[in-house]
Design an enzyme around this catalytic site. Structure first.
Site, PDB file in Angstrom:
ATOM      1  N   CYS A  17      45.725   7.944 -14.013  1.00 22.28           N
ATOM      2  CA  CYS A  17      44.734   7.787 -15.347  1.00 22.28           C
ATOM      3  C   CYS A  17      43.676   6.694 -15.674  1.00 22.28           C
ATOM      4  CB  CYS A  17      45.666   7.706 -15.980  1.00 22.28           C
ATOM      5  SG  CYS A  17      47.268   6.689 -16.014  1.00 22.28           S
ATOM      6  N   GLU A  76      49.425   9.199 -25.095  1.00 24.95           N
ATOM      7  CA  GLU A  76      48.361   8.623 -23.570  1.00 24.95           C
ATOM      8  C   GLU A  76      47.916   9.501 -22.566  1.00 24.95           C
ATOM      9  OE1 GLU A  76      49.144   5.086 -23.211  1.00 24.95           O
ATOM     10  OE2 GLU A  76      50.315   4.520 -24.599  1.00 24.95           O
TER      11      GLU A  76
HETATM   12  P1  NAP Z   1      48.077  18.296 -19.227  1.00 22.29           P
HETATM   13  O1  NAP Z   1      47.605  18.658 -19.440  1.00 22.29           O
HETATM   14  O2  NAP Z   1      47.783  17.877 -20.871  1.00 22.29           O
HETATM   15  O3  NAP Z   1      49.620  18.454 -19.062  1.00 22.29           O
HETATM   16  C1  NAP Z   1      51.065  18.073 -20.106  1.00 22.29           C
HETATM   17  C2  NAP Z   1      51.457  18.858 -21.186  1.00 22.29           C
HETATM   18  O4  NAP Z   1      51.176  19.206 -22.235  1.00 22.29           O
HETATM   19  C3  NAP Z   1      52.488  19.164 -20.506  1.00 22.29           C
HETATM   20  O5  NAP Z   1      53.356  19.941 -20.630  1.00 22.29           O
HETATM   21  C4  NAP Z   1      51.216  20.785 -20.636  1.00 22.29           C
HETATM   22  O6  NAP Z   1      51.848  22.046 -21.286  1.00 22.29           O
HETATM   23  C5  NAP Z   1      51.121  20.229 -22.804  1.00 22.29           C
HETATM   24  N1  NAP Z   1      49.973  20.724 -22.937  1.00 22.29           N
HETATM   25  C6  NAP Z   1      49.109  20.378 -22.460  1.00 22.29           C
HETATM   26  N2  NAP Z   1      48.215  21.152 -23.654  1.00 22.29           N
HETATM   27  C7  NAP Z   1      48.491  21.280 -24.627  1.00 22.29           C
HETATM   28  C8  NAP Z   1      47.861  22.039 -25.725  1.00 22.29           C
HETATM   29  N3  NAP Z   1      47.249  22.045 -26.155  1.00 22.29           N
HETATM   30  N4  NAP Z   1      49.005  22.451 -26.538  1.00 22.29           N
HETATM   31  C9  NAP Z   1      50.349  22.239 -26.165  1.00 22.29           C
HETATM   32  N5  NAP Z   1      50.966  21.084 -25.120  1.00 22.29           N
HETATM   33  C10 NAP Z   1      49.970  21.154 -24.031  1.00 22.29           C
HETATM   34  O7  NAP Z   1      48.054  16.612 -18.014  1.00 22.29           O
HETATM   35  P2  NAP Z   1      48.180  16.854 -17.067  1.00 22.29           P
HETATM   36  O8  NAP Z   1      47.052  17.457 -16.532  1.00 22.29           O
HETATM   37  O9  NAP Z   1      49.614  16.956 -16.234  1.00 22.29           O
HETATM   38  O10 NAP Z   1      47.715  15.175 -16.475  1.00 22.29           O
HETATM   39  C11 NAP Z   1      46.234  15.051 -16.338  1.00 22.29           C
HETATM   40  C12 NAP Z   1      46.219  14.384 -16.934  1.00 22.29           C
HETATM   41  O11 NAP Z   1      46.684  13.359 -17.706  1.00 22.29           O
HETATM   42  C13 NAP Z   1      44.801  13.194 -17.082  1.00 22.29           C
HETATM   43  O12 NAP Z   1      43.689  13.205 -18.104  1.00 22.29           O
HETATM   44  C14 NAP Z   1      45.245  11.973 -16.545  1.00 22.29           C
HETATM   45  O13 NAP Z   1      44.239  11.264 -16.647  1.00 22.29           O
HETATM   46  C15 NAP Z   1      46.340  11.766 -17.380  1.00 22.29           C
HETATM   47  N6  NAP Z   1      46.621  11.075 -17.366  1.00 22.29           N
HETATM   48  C16 NAP Z   1      47.572   9.878 -18.649  1.00 22.29           C
HETATM   49  C17 NAP Z   1      48.507   9.047 -18.288  1.00 22.29           C
HETATM   50  C18 NAP Z   1      48.347   7.803 -19.511  1.00 22.29           C
HETATM   51  O14 NAP Z   1      49.327   6.553 -19.436  1.00 22.29           O
HETATM   52  N7  NAP Z   1      47.335   7.595 -20.011  1.00 22.29           N
HETATM   53  C19 NAP Z   1      48.947   8.813 -16.834  1.00 22.29           C
HETATM   54  C20 NAP Z   1      48.960   9.818 -16.368  1.00 22.29           C
HETATM   55  C21 NAP Z   1      48.209  10.752 -16.848  1.00 22.29           C
HETATM   56  P3  NAP Z   1      51.050  22.727 -19.796  1.00 22.29           P
HETATM   57  O15 NAP Z   1      51.561  22.139 -18.252  1.00 22.29           O
HETATM   58  O16 NAP Z   1      51.452  24.327 -20.293  1.00 22.29           O
HETATM   59  O17 NAP Z   1      48.974  23.130 -20.111  1.00 22.29           O
END
Ligand code: NAP
Length: 525
Positions: free
Chosen positions: A299, A262
């Site tokens: 989000c 998501e």
């Molecule tokens: P994120 O940076 O993608 O982090 C989520 C997890 O994924 C973290 O553990 C992160 O580790 C890991 N990760 C990120 N890039 C990766 C890669 N290339 N390979 C492996 N693991 C990776 O997201 P966030 O900043 O925590 O959250 C904000 C985002 O989430 C926004 O875009 C928001 O819209 C979205 N969101 C979506 C929903 C939904 O239900 N669709 C709900 C809430 C938030 P690291 O921290 O070490 O990068």
């Protein structure tokens, strides 16, 4: 507060690695707590333990699983203010918001316990020979769990979309052990909640390995989890980059598995002329409030607004502008997210034919500065970059010359978590096509309400076509999220004693079943 910084591998704590990273929270001596990155051996151990736990866990009664979920909720509450204070430091989110989010998370655990007790989630479907078709085979379908689920949480909901969040609870409810990759932005929160889950598991007699928590700042941790052959499903909440990286890695596996990522969304809001005339000022204020909620870090934040042309639009824009200019901004979740926000808004401002619509007057560099941009429909349609998510308090408004332009914008959109229409009765008649177009674009269509806020109930769809998610056939919030971790199996010709209870003639759980096409709670005579 004592934090071990180790990985929780079932009922054991493990810190075998050489790599450590620090969180923002300091111990009594003023040193930041540090966390051991899971080693490849520890990752394998957690997943293997989960796989050993699987046959034992899935055989437990649904009542035992429900008791486990309820106990997790109790144990989270029992951590008390220590949890809230730690999460406030790790997320920069205010106390009131976190108290609410903790309640939402524990209520969600209790909601899934209720679903387990109710039993109709098993979707029992029975076809039997009938007097009209006596030669028909006896076939009975039910849902069974997939196996080990790997789960990632997001930083913006450190409780509701993290260690004991919707993905973990729906996987555990389905009968799948969970290996959770801790979010490095809130590792203390992860450890406190992970320990609460382990305590609940021990006290309710769950098998060792039903839950593990692995730390890792290095992306290799996550990639190794996805590649592991014993992992049978992946649930991720976070950015497009993170979700897509894990999805792509999973697609390289010899045996494919479902990846429910998501990701981000710009949650378009279409404002129709009639309602703009009737409620312009109120609408402008509530739209700005929705954009600014939680420093725009939802989000479901409305990042794209589509407006009709005409004489009323400038007044609406003025009201909206005043609300954004008066906003104070706020500290974002992490410095990285703040940097990305500054980069994203800079790029937006440099796009062709995009103008600054409003910017908060706040001057503190540590705070995110709320802002909004404006472009014509032509500019928006010719530059796909304008419909990318800028995570934070930013939005782009598009003015359209006529109905066709508005419909064209709707057609141009990629997959979204939500799409909103603001319109009165006459608007909805006049723009009836809009709903039909948006239905193919989003998981949740909203009329005359702001998209921020996602209810946990039976009907919610928090999902949508790519790139909002990597699997549009399901939802990550609400009772039906459980089906991401189950699959249907049918039994043909088995005697009563060899059938799962949900499929036996006597209907021992008293659940709603579909028997020869009819929904009933009755037993088969
Ligand atoms: P994120 O940076 O993608 O982090 C989520 C997890 O994924 C973290 O553990 C992160 O580790 C890991 N990760 C990120 N890039 C990766 C890669 N290339 N390979 C492996 N693991 C990776 O997201 P966030 O900043 O925590 O959250 C904000 C985002 O989430 C926004 O875009 C928001 O819209 C979205 N969101 C979506 C929903 C939904 O239900 N669709 C709900 C809430 C938030 P690291 O921290 O070490 O990068």
């Amino acid at each position: 507060m004592t934090i071990s910084g180790s990985n929780l591998i079932g009922y054991s704590r493990s810190a075998k690695g050489n790599e450590q990273f620090s969180g923002v929270i300091k111990d009594e001596a003023g040193n930041a707590w540090s966390f051991f990155e899971a080693t490849p051996e520890e990752i394998d151990e957690a997943i293997s333990k989960a796989n050993t736990a699987f046959p034992l866990y899935k055989k437990l009664s649904y009542i035992q699983r429900a008791l486990f979920l309820e106990r997790i909720a109790d144990e989270i509450m029992a951590i008390g203010p220590e949890l809230i204070h730690a999460t406030m430091q790790e997320s920069n989110l205010p106390e009131a918001r976190l108290l609410g989010e903790r309640d939402r998370t524990t209520n969600q655990l209790r909601f899934f316990a209720k679903i387990l007790r109710d039993g109709s989630w098993l979707r029992a479907i029975i076809d039997t020979p009938t007097p009209e078709s006596p030669a028909k085979a006896d076939i009975r379908q039910v849902q069974i769990p997939l196996g080990v689920a790997a789960v990632w949480g997001a930083s913006n909901f450190p409780f509701a979309f993290s260690v004991a969040g919707g993905d973990t609870v729906s996987a555990l409810a389905a009968g799948c052990p969970v290996v959770h990759k801790a979010h490095p932005a809130h590792p203390v929160t992860c450890e406190l909640i992970g320990s609460a889950i382990i305590k609940a598991a021990k006290e309710t007699g769950m098998p060792d390995g039903v839950f593990s928590l692995l730390h890792g700042k290095n992306y290799q941790t996550g990639l190794q989890i996805v590649r592991h052959p014993l992992v049978k499903a992946v649930a991720f909440t976070g950015s497009f980059q993170g979700g897509k990286a894990l999805f792509d890695e999973a697609n390289k596996r010899e045996i494919p598995i479902p990846v429910y990522a998501e990701m981000g969304s710009v949650n378009p809001v279409f404002i129709l002329p009639g309602i703009l005339k009737e409620q312009g000022t109120t609408l402008a204020k509530s739209l700005a409030a929705s954009n600014l909620l939680g420093v725009g870090q939802f989000c479901t934040n409305p990042g794209v607004v589509v407006l009709p042309g005409g004489e009323l639009t400038p007044a609406f824009i003025n009201d909206y502008k005043s609300a954004i200019e008066a906003a104070t901004g706020g500290v974002m979740l992490t410095e990285n997210i703040h940097r990305s926000f500054n980069k994203g808004t800079k790029e937006l401002s440099e796009q062709q034919d995009v103008e600054l619509l409003a910017k908060s007057g706040q001057q503190d560099e540590k705070l995110a500065t709320p802002q909004a941009y404006i472009a014509s429909a032509e500019a928006f349609l010719s530059q796909p970059e304008l419909s990318e998510e800028v995570f934070g308090p930013s939005s782009i408004h598009n003015t359209t010359k006529n109905k066709n332009e508005m419909l064209e914008i709707a057609r141009s959109l990629k997959g979204q978590l939500t799409a909103t229409i603001w319109g009165n009765e006459a608007d909805l008649k006049e723009y009836s096509e809009l709903k039909d177009i948006l239905q193919d674009k989003a998981g949740r269509l909203i009329l005359n309400a702001m998209p921020t806020g996602v209810e946990v109930n039976y009907s919610m769809v928090h999902g949508g076509p790519f790139p909002a998610t990597t699997n549009s056939t399901t939802t990550s919030v609400g009772s039906t999220a459980i089906y991401r971790f189950t699959r249907p199996v049918c039994f043909q010709g088995f005697p009563q004693s060899d059938l799962p209870e949900a499929l036996q003639d006597s209907n021992p759980f008293g659940i709603l079943r579909q028997i020869n096409g009819q929904f009933t709670t009755a037993a088969i005579a």
